[in-house]
Every structure is written in C-alpha cells, then in structure tokens.
Design a protein around this motif. Structure first.
Motif, PDB file in Angstrom:
ATOM      1  N   GLY A 287      99.645  72.960  -6.709  1.00 67.81           N
ATOM      2  CA  GLY A 287     100.094  71.808  -7.473  1.00 67.81           C
ATOM      3  C   GLY A 287     100.743  72.219  -8.774  1.00 67.81           C
ATOM      4  N   GLN A 288     101.108  71.223  -9.588  1.00 69.15           N
ATOM      5  CA  GLN A 288     101.803  71.517 -10.828  1.00 69.15           C
ATOM      6  C   GLN A 288     101.159  70.825 -12.026  1.00 69.15           C
ATOM      7  OE1 GLN A 288     105.041  73.399 -11.446  1.00 69.15           O
ATOM      8  NE2 GLN A 288     103.816  74.346  -9.875  1.00 69.15           N
ATOM      9  N   PRO A 289      99.858  71.003 -12.260  1.00 68.63           N
ATOM     10  CA  PRO A 289      99.289  70.460 -13.489  1.00 68.63           C
ATOM     11  C   PRO A 289      99.825  71.230 -14.688  1.00 68.63           C
ATOM     12  CG  PRO A 289      97.680  71.826 -12.369  1.00 68.63           C
ATOM     13  CD  PRO A 289      98.857  71.713 -11.448  1.00 68.63           C
ATOM     14  N   ALA A 290      99.473  70.760 -15.882  1.00 71.84           N
ATOM     15  CA  ALA A 290     100.076  71.302 -17.095  1.00 71.84           C
ATOM     16  C   ALA A 290      99.814  72.794 -17.257  1.00 71.84           C
ATOM     17  CB  ALA A 290      99.552  70.535 -18.304  1.00 71.84           C
ATOM     18  N   ARG A 291      98.657  73.272 -16.820  1.00 72.74           N
ATOM     19  CA  ARG A 291      98.335  74.668 -17.087  1.00 72.74           C
ATOM     20  C   ARG A 291      99.177  75.645 -16.260  1.00 72.74           C
ATOM     21  NH1 ARG A 291      93.990  72.554 -14.249  1.00 72.74           N
ATOM     22  NH2 ARG A 291      93.495  73.543 -12.255  1.00 72.74           N
ATOM     23  N   VAL A 292      99.745  75.205 -15.144  1.00 70.35           N
ATOM     24  CA  VAL A 292     100.566  76.108 -14.343  1.00 70.35           C
ATOM     25  C   VAL A 292     101.868  76.457 -15.055  1.00 70.35           C
ATOM     26  CG1 VAL A 292     101.813  76.384 -12.177  1.00 70.35           C
ATOM     27  CG2 VAL A 292      99.521  75.398 -12.176  1.00 70.35           C
ATOM     28  N   PRO A 293     102.645  75.480 -15.547  1.00 68.92           N
ATOM     29  CA  PRO A 293     103.850  75.843 -16.296  1.00 68.92           C
ATOM     30  C   PRO A 293     103.549  76.658 -17.552  1.00 68.92           C
ATOM     31  CG  PRO A 293     103.957  73.550 -15.603  1.00 68.92           C
ATOM     32  CD  PRO A 293     102.574  74.030 -15.319  1.00 68.92           C
ATOM     33  N   HIS A 294     102.452  76.336 -18.219  1.00 67.49           N
ATOM     34  CA  HIS A 294     102.082  77.130 -19.392  1.00 67.49           C
ATOM     35  C   HIS A 294     101.799  78.570 -18.990  1.00 67.49           C
ATOM     36  CE1 HIS A 294     102.143  74.226 -22.588  1.00 67.49           C
ATOM     37  NE2 HIS A 294     101.346  73.391 -21.951  1.00 67.49           N
ATOM     38  N   ALA A 295     101.078  78.747 -17.898  1.00 69.85           N
ATOM     39  CA  ALA A 295     100.781  80.102 -17.425  1.00 69.85           C
ATOM     40  C   ALA A 295     102.052  80.821 -17.011  1.00 69.85           C
ATOM     41  CB  ALA A 295      99.793  80.043 -16.258  1.00 69.85           C
ATOM     42  N   ARG A 296     102.986  80.087 -16.385  1.00 67.75           N
ATOM     43  CA  ARG A 296     104.248  80.702 -15.980  1.00 67.75           C
ATOM     44  C   ARG A 296     105.049  81.157 -17.200  1.00 67.75           C
ATOM     45  NH1 ARG A 296     106.467  76.593 -13.737  1.00 67.75           N
ATOM     46  NH2 ARG A 296     105.191  76.791 -11.878  1.00 67.75           N
ATOM     47  N   HIS A 297     105.102  80.298 -18.221  1.00 69.21           N
ATOM     48  CA  HIS A 297     105.826  80.669 -19.432  1.00 69.21           C
ATOM     49  C   HIS A 297     105.153  81.846 -20.131  1.00 69.21           C
ATOM     50  CE1 HIS A 297     108.067  80.388 -23.158  1.00 69.21           C
ATOM     51  NE2 HIS A 297     106.916  80.341 -23.801  1.00 69.21           N
ATOM     52  N   ALA A 298     103.816  81.835 -20.195  1.00 69.95           N
ATOM     53  CA  ALA A 298     103.105  82.940 -20.835  1.00 69.95           C
ATOM     54  C   ALA A 298     103.372  84.251 -20.108  1.00 69.95           C
ATOM     55  CB  ALA A 298     101.605  82.643 -20.873  1.00 69.95           C
ATOM     56  N   THR A 299     103.432  84.195 -18.788  1.00 66.57           N
ATOM     57  CA  THR A 299     103.713  85.412 -18.019  1.00 66.57           C
ATOM     58  C   THR A 299     105.133  85.894 -18.269  1.00 66.57           C
ATOM     59  OG1 THR A 299     102.157  84.711 -16.309  1.00 66.57           O
ATOM     60  CG2 THR A 299     103.748  86.409 -15.708  1.00 66.57           C
ATOM     61  N   ALA A 300     106.094  84.962 -18.243  1.00 64.77           N
ATOM     62  CA  ALA A 300     107.482  85.349 -18.509  1.00 64.77           C
ATOM     63  C   ALA A 300     107.617  85.958 -19.891  1.00 64.77           C
ATOM     64  CB  ALA A 300     108.402  84.141 -18.370  1.00 64.77           C
ATOM     65  N   ALA A 301     106.926  85.382 -20.898  1.00 69.30           N
ATOM     66  CA  ALA A 301     106.998  85.917 -22.254  1.00 69.30           C
ATOM     67  C   ALA A 301     106.352  87.294 -22.341  1.00 69.30           C
ATOM     68  CB  ALA A 301     106.326  84.954 -23.229  1.00 69.30           C
ATOM     69  N   ALA A 302     105.202  87.485 -21.674  1.00 68.70           N
ATOM     70  CA  ALA A 302     104.523  88.778 -21.720  1.00 68.70           C
ATOM     71  C   ALA A 302     105.340  89.861 -21.025  1.00 68.70           C
ATOM     72  CB  ALA A 302     103.139  88.664 -21.067  1.00 68.70           C
ATOM     73  N   VAL A 303     105.936  89.512 -19.888  1.00 68.53           N
ATOM     74  CA  VAL A 303     106.771  90.486 -19.179  1.00 68.53           C
ATOM     75  C   VAL A 303     108.012  90.815 -19.995  1.00 68.53           C
ATOM     76  CG1 VAL A 303     108.220  90.817 -17.143  1.00 68.53           C
ATOM     77  CG2 VAL A 303     105.920  89.873 -16.892  1.00 68.53           C
ATOM     78  N   ASN A 304     108.625  89.799 -20.589  1.00 62.70           N
ATOM     79  CA  ASN A 304     109.809  90.023 -21.416  1.00 62.70           C
ATOM     80  C   ASN A 304     109.489  90.924 -22.603  1.00 62.70           C
ATOM     81  OD1 ASN A 304     112.653  89.286 -22.078  1.00 62.70           O
ATOM     82  ND2 ASN A 304     111.715  88.344 -23.854  1.00 62.70           N
ATOM     83  N   ALA A 305     108.344  90.666 -23.265  1.00 61.38           N
ATOM     84  CA  ALA A 305     107.934  91.508 -24.398  1.00 61.38           C
ATOM     85  C   ALA A 305     107.664  92.938 -23.944  1.00 61.38           C
ATOM     86  CB  ALA A 305     106.694  90.913 -25.063  1.00 61.38           C
ATOM     87  N   ALA A 306     107.069  93.095 -22.769  1.00 60.38           N
ATOM     88  CA  ALA A 306     106.784  94.444 -22.267  1.00 60.38           C
ATOM     89  C   ALA A 306     108.066  95.210 -21.971  1.00 60.38           C
ATOM     90  CB  ALA A 306     105.915  94.352 -21.013  1.00 60.38           C
ATOM     91  N   TRP A 307     109.072  94.533 -21.379  1.00 58.88           N
ATOM     92  CA  TRP A 307     110.335  95.210 -21.120  1.00 58.88           C
ATOM     93  C   TRP A 307     110.973  95.680 -22.420  1.00 58.88           C
ATOM     94  CZ3 TRP A 307     111.281  97.550 -17.027  1.00 58.88           C
ATOM     95  CH2 TRP A 307     111.048  97.017 -15.759  1.00 58.88           C
ATOM     96  N   HIS A 308     110.972  94.809 -23.430  1.00 52.44           N
ATOM     97  CA  HIS A 308     111.580  95.194 -24.697  1.00 52.44           C
ATOM     98  C   HIS A 308     110.830  96.350 -25.350  1.00 52.44           C
ATOM     99  CE1 HIS A 308     114.799  92.261 -25.157  1.00 52.44           C
ATOM    100  NE2 HIS A 308     114.003  91.364 -24.614  1.00 52.44           N
ATOM    101  N   THR A 309     109.529  96.417 -25.131  1.00 53.63           N
ATOM    102  CA  THR A 309     108.763  97.548 -25.657  1.00 53.63           C
ATOM    103  C   THR A 309     109.128  98.833 -24.927  1.00 53.63           C
ATOM    104  OG1 THR A 309     106.916  96.104 -26.270  1.00 53.63           O
ATOM    105  CG2 THR A 309     106.443  98.452 -26.031  1.00 53.63           C
ATOM    106  N   LEU A 310     109.230  98.767 -23.607  1.00 56.12           N
ATOM    107  CA  LEU A 310     109.584  99.967 -22.848  1.00 56.12           C
ATOM    108  C   LEU A 310     110.993 100.451 -23.178  1.00 56.12           C
ATOM    109  CD1 LEU A 310     108.058  99.288 -19.303  1.00 56.12           C
ATOM    110  CD2 LEU A 310     107.081 100.513 -21.243  1.00 56.12           C
ATOM    111  N   PHE A 311     111.891  99.524 -23.506  1.00 53.35           N
ATOM    112  CA  PHE A 311     113.254  99.932 -23.855  1.00 53.35           C
ATOM    113  C   PHE A 311     113.293 100.761 -25.145  1.00 53.35           C
ATOM    114  CE2 PHE A 311     114.941  95.955 -21.540  1.00 53.35           C
ATOM    115  CZ  PHE A 311     114.947  96.642 -20.344  1.00 53.35           C
ATOM    116  N   LEU A 312     112.230 100.676 -25.942  1.00 55.45           N
ATOM    117  CA  LEU A 312     112.175 101.439 -27.191  1.00 55.45           C
ATOM    118  C   LEU A 312     111.721 102.872 -26.988  1.00 55.45           C
ATOM    119  CD1 LEU A 312     110.476  98.731 -29.470  1.00 55.45           C
ATOM    120  CD2 LEU A 312     112.894  99.359 -29.424  1.00 55.45           C
ATOM    121  N   ILE A 313     111.316 103.203 -25.773  1.00 59.66           N
ATOM    122  CA  ILE A 313     110.767 104.539 -25.510  1.00 59.66           C
ATOM    123  C   ILE A 313     111.886 105.485 -25.106  1.00 59.66           C
ATOM    124  CG2 ILE A 313     109.133 105.855 -24.114  1.00 59.66           C
ATOM    125  CD1 ILE A 313     107.619 103.238 -23.663  1.00 59.66           C
ATOM    126  N   PRO A 314     112.109 106.559 -25.836  1.00 59.03           N
ATOM    127  CA  PRO A 314     113.134 107.535 -25.429  1.00 59.03           C
ATOM    128  C   PRO A 314     112.661 108.349 -24.232  1.00 59.03           C
ATOM    129  CG  PRO A 314     111.958 108.337 -27.351  1.00 59.03           C
ATOM    130  CD  PRO A 314     111.424 106.952 -27.079  1.00 59.03           C
TER     131      PRO A 314
END
Length: 655
Positions: free
Chosen positions: A218-245
C-alpha cells in the motif's frame, strides 16, 4: 509548519491566494528527544582531546587567561567528521583558516574600537557572514554557531594591537592540533567515514523494504517518506564516494567494493517502485476510487492532484517505460504477493547485515550485480577508464559555493535576518544594562534556521536548555572552587556532554553548553556567579525575543522562487530519464553510464525539491505553494528513478 506540521482541510492557507499562513507553531516536536547520531562520539572525543592538550599546557604555564584563543582553534575539531579523510584534509584546513581570520578581525576591532554599540554591529555582521558561508558550503554540524560564539566573544575582550599576532598564533597552533587529532583515525581505519555513509544507505534501503512489505504494497504516508529518505541517503553516499581519490589500485578496489554495496542498496528504490505503479494502476479502477481520493492527504509524495489527472498519468499503459521489464532480485514481481514481500524482508535483513559488517570494520562482502551495473561501475567504455564519476554539468567545489551566493540567492535574506536580529539583540542587551552583550548576539545568531518554524523551535530549545544549564552551573559552583584543574575537567566534561546530547535535541546539548560558556568567561576574568547567571539569562531572553521578532519581520520571499527552480530542474531530469527508459534496456557500458548519470541527476533534483518545499512551507509569510505541481513532479520523478534503477539492475544476479 514544515515537516512537523500536518495540514488540515483542503488548504493550509486562510483563503485562496492568501499571503499569510494560519498554521500553529509546533511545541511538542521541538522538545521531543530523537535517537542520537551514530558517530556523535567522534567529534566529542576529538574536541575533548584538542581542548585538553592546550588547556593543560596553559595551566602548567600559569596562563589560563589565554584559554579563549586556544579554544578557538581547538573547537575546529568538531567539523568534517562525515567526510572521507581525503576531503577532510582540505575542509578542516579551511575551517581553521576561517576561524583564525574571524578571530583576527574580532581582536583587531576590539583593540581599535571603544564604542560597545559599534562592536555589536561588527560582531553581528561577522555572524551574518558565518551563517551565509556555512550554508553555502554545506559544512554540516555544528555549522556557524561555533565560529560565531568564538568571534563574538573576542570582540569584547580587552585587547592591545601588539597582542593580536600572539593570540592569533595561539589559535592557529591549536587549530593545527585539532587538524591532527581529526586526521589521526585515518591511520587505523582509513575507510571509516565512507563505510559509515554506505552503511547508512544500506540501513535506509532495508527500512524502505520493510516498510513497503509491512504495508502489503500500500501507500500510507510512511512509505513515501521512507522512499525519499532512502533516495537522500543513497544520493549522499554517492557524493561522499565521489570525494575519494583512486590513485592506487588498492584504493580503487576498496572504493569499488563500497560502490557495489551502494548499488545494491539503490536497487531497493527500483523494487519499491513497482508498488508505486501497482497502486497507481489500482487507483484508476472505480472500485478503489474512495481510497484514491483519501490517500493523498496523508502522503506528501502524492497530494492534491486532480483525480482525472492522476488516472491519466498513472495508468500502466501510459507509463513511459515498459511494464513487462524482466524482474530481478531481491524479489521477482511475477511471484505471489506474499512470496514477494517475504523476499523483500529477506533482502532487508541482508542489507542490514551488510551494514553491520561495514560498521564493524570487517572485510567487504561480495555482492553480485547485473551486467549493466558492473559496466557502469567499471567504466570500461568511457574515454577515461576508471571508477564511477559524478554526472557532468553541475558546478562543484568553489564554483558551487559561488553559485549559491549569487544575486537572488535564498541565502541572502537569511543573512539579512541574522545581521538585523543580532544588532538589535545586542543593543537591547546594552539598553537593559547587561555586561555581556555578545551573549545576546550569539543567542540571536543561534536561533536562525532555514525558515520561521525551525527558528521558532530553535528559540524554544535554546531558552529551555539555557535555563536548565544555569541550574547545572549553580550546582557545579562548589566543584569550580576546588581550583583550575577542576575547572578544566568540568569544561571538558561539559564539552563531552554537549556532543552526547545535542544530536538528540538541541535543548539537551544547550544544558551543557551554558556552563561551558560561563567557564570560559571565568578563565579570562572571574566575575561573581550571581552576576554571570543573571546576565546569561537576561541575554538569552533578549536574544530569543528580538531574534524571533526579526525573523518574522524579515521575510524570506525567495523560498518559493527556489521551489520553481527546483521544479524546472526535476522536469528536465525527468525528461532525460523518460527518454532513456523508452529506448530499451542498456546494451553497453556507454548506455549504462548515461542511465547512471540520469539517475544521479534525478535523485539529486528530487532531494533538492523536497528540501526547498520544506523550507518554504515553514515560512509564515509566503505566496501559495504549487502543491499539485509538487506532488505530480515527485510522483513522476520517483517512478522514473525506480525505472532507471531497474533498468540497470535487470536482470540482477543472486547474491
């Protein structure tokens, strides 16, 4: 307002087109305790060590009156603990130089200017610069408050021009020590920061899978929030890895292992994306009309769209990518629902286990990827073979900071708020006869957050924390009378307590900040305890009251403009994504790389849009937000993001 407010009825405004909001300011959420940040002990211990060494040295030399200057450099140890060591080297160096420069400006002004009112103006302008620059650089906690606290205090320390170079040298030496303390863990766990950020992404993805499975698709409120939190965490992790030479094969291999884990975490967005399409298709059926009409009110990613528009855009036959796409692990879509959600739970447990292994420092687990994912990470067909690189076309480094400070930036009204609020708070403190007007300046500077609602919460937290902190200081007075060593020990204990509590809630950290600030005053020039306590409380009340008044009067009308810009960027990223999705599966490394870059752009744009919406939603004086456009853009964006992730991971290999 903001993320803590829940709209009621059809509109959050008094009337269509109204400019003034009618939402209550939150109270309970402002004082509620959260879970502590996972790495709170790292800045805490670093600051304690960086402070203890110069403090004990000054005690041995009998010069505890110089503690303020060494503390300026030592407090830099609180910054940049979320960055890989290669990036931390540069970031901490800039922080130390910024701290020393701010201290130099403050000490020079203190030695040349005799007017207290003019010193308040200078301290307020420096506080505004700190706020804007820290927001533009996205330096992260503790942000501008440490820089402003030290600099504002130094403006009111009696000073001779000839003493300024020595005091700046002390601050610079302590800053170099703080730099060494923060870099020392690299000798033991050189991959520690990047392993932690990838572990966070894995944990967020596991939480998303469990949430989606627990709701039966289903699509209660916590699912979209969890999806956004995951997208933000993955995005932040990619940007962190891009800083590694990746100058050596060993470093390249270590980064590649983390990238494979991050790609696996990212695949959760593609798996739960099927639930978005499934629920969208169900909404188009008449028997589910009632559900489709009520659900969006509780779902920030699916709100306020006209019913007919939602049917048109979300029918399976109109999706811009094929629904018959090959299914992939962690759970095949063609399986029965119970089996599919059971597989989701198993994948969530797997991701959580990998996160624990990353945090414990064990060897990286082997993760199987699809052919497209492997080609994207390897870059075998790129002009310059090597590890994954960030999507081109976006400014980085100094250019990105300058772009955020360009004319028309939404940060400029925030800087104006800080300058006006700090000046008026300092002058008001002088008017009531308080002997430490810089405390009012620091209080006003500390409460200014991204919008009015968050500033109100910080003001409430600051007031409560300072009141309890003054009670704690009164209780500690007998121990302070034991001698300088006892005072140093108490200051270090307060610093440790501050970092332990501030991640749970700002007011809890302020309980320890208050006695520590008073102790620094005691080191320089002892003042009767009753006078200190009275001045601190009056300055807190004055700073909070004047600061909030300026926050309300100096409105940030550019917050809504930021949403328009973010919507345009999301639309452009969606167009690119949908264009790639209709061309069919990735057939080579070039296609995989283009899809990966499109995914990066879209994820970053969605995170930026949600941040812009939350900032604008917390402003009390703002034009009506385009809620339907926002909801529509986020729905389409997350569907496209899920499609891109699936396109790269299908068919995926079993782990």
């Amino acid at each position: 307002m903001g993320k803590h407010a829940k709209p009621s009825g059809k509109s959050a405004y008094e009337a269509p087109g109204s400019m003034v909001r009618a939402r209550p300011l939150p109270v309970r959420s402002a004082v509620r305790l959260r879970r502590p940040v996972d790495i709170w002990h790292k800045p805490a211990l670093s600051a304690v060590v960086a402070l203890a060494i110069p403090d004990l040295t000054l005690w041995a030399l009998g010069r505890l009156d110089l503690v303020l200057y060494t503390s300026a450099g030592a407090m830099c140890a609180l910054y940049a603990h979320g960055l890989p060591y290669a990036a931390r080297v540069r970031t901490l160096a800039w922080v130390v130089l910024g701290m020393v420069a701010s201290l130099g400006v403050a000490l020079t002004a203190a030695s040349l200017i005799t007017s207290t009112a003019l010193l308040v103006v200078c301290a307020s302008l420096v506080a505004a610069v700190h706020k804007v620059v820290c927001e533009a650089t996205r330096i992260g906690p503790p942000g501008n408050i440490i820089l402003t606290f030290i600099a504002a205090s130094a403006f009111f320390v009696p000073q001779h021009p000839g003493e300024v170079p020595l005091h700046m040298a002390l601050a610079l030496g302590a800053g170099v020590l703080a730099w060494l303390v923060c870099m020392a863990p690299a000798l033991i766990r050189p991959q520690g920061p990047e392993r932690i950020v990838v572990a966070r992404a894995l944990e967020a993805a596991a939480g998303l899978l469990r949430t989606e499975a627990g709701t039966g698709g289903g699509q209660p409120a916590r699912v979209p929030h969890a999806r956004h939190a995951t997208a933000a965490a993955v995005n932040a992790a990619w940007h962190t890895l891009f800083l590694i030479p990746v100058r050596t094969p060993a470093r390249a291999a270590a980064r590649a292992g983390l990238e494979r884990l991050l790609v696996r975490a990212e695949s959760a967005l593609g798996d739960t994306g099927r639930a978005i399409e499934a629920s969208a298709g169900a909404e188009a059926e008449p028997r589910n009309t009632r559900i489709a009409e009520t659900e969006p009110h509780n779902t920030p990613f699916a709100r306020a769209e006209p019913h007919n528009t939602r049917i048109t855009e979300t029918k399976p036959r109109n999706t811009p990518f094929p629904r018959a796409e090959p299914r992939h692990t962690p759970f095949p879509g063609a399986e029965p629902r119970d089996t599919r959600f059971a597989e989701a739970g198993a994948e969530a447990d797997r991701l959580g286990g990998w996160a624990c292994e990353l945090r414990s420092g064990r060897q990286l687990p082997e993760v199987a990827l699809s052919t497209a994912q492997a080609e994207e990470l390897a870059g075998v067909a790129a002009e310059e073979p090597g590890p994954r690189r960030p999507a081109p076309g976006h400014p980085r480094g100094v250019r990105a900071v300058l772009a955020r400070l360009a004319p028309g930036s939404p940060l400029l009204p925030i800087g104006a708020r800080v300058a006006a609020g700090c000046v008026l708070a300092g002058w008001a403190s002088m008017a009531v006869g308080v002997g430490h007007p810089y405390w009012a300046v620091v209080t006003a500077a500390s409460i200014y957050q991204a919008n009015t609602t968050l500033s109100w919460q910080r003001a409430l937290q600051r007031t409560l924390g300072n009141l309890l902190g003054l009670l704690l200081y009164s209780a500690l007075l007998p121990l302070m009378h034991l001698g300088p060593l006892a005072m140093i020990a108490l200051a270090l204990a307060c610093q440790l307590g501050t970092e332990a509590g501030i991640t749970r809630n700002y007011w809890l950290g302020s309980v320890c900040v208050t006695p520590m600030a008073l102790l620094l005053t005691e080191f320089g020039s002892p003042v009767p305890a009753t006078t200190l306590i009275a001045d601190r409380w009056i300055d807190t009340v004055v700073g909070v009251a004047v600061g909030l008044a300026c926050c309300v009067l100096v409105t940030n009308r550019r917050a809504a403009d930021r949403i328009e810009v973010a919507l345009e960027r999301v639309a452009a990223a969606e167009a690119v994504a949908f264009g790639l999705l209709v061309t069919g599966p990735a057939t080579g490394a070039d296609d995989a790389r283009d899809i990966g870059w499109a995914r990066d752009r879209l994820a970053g744009c969605l995170v930026e849009l949600r941040e812009a919406v939350e900032v604008a939603a917390g402003e009390w004086w703002q034009r009506a937000l385009p809620e339907e456009r926002i909801a529509h853009a986020e729905q389409r964006g997350h569907r496209a993001l899920a499609g891109l992730v699936r396109r790269l991971s299908a068919p995926a290999l079993a782990a």
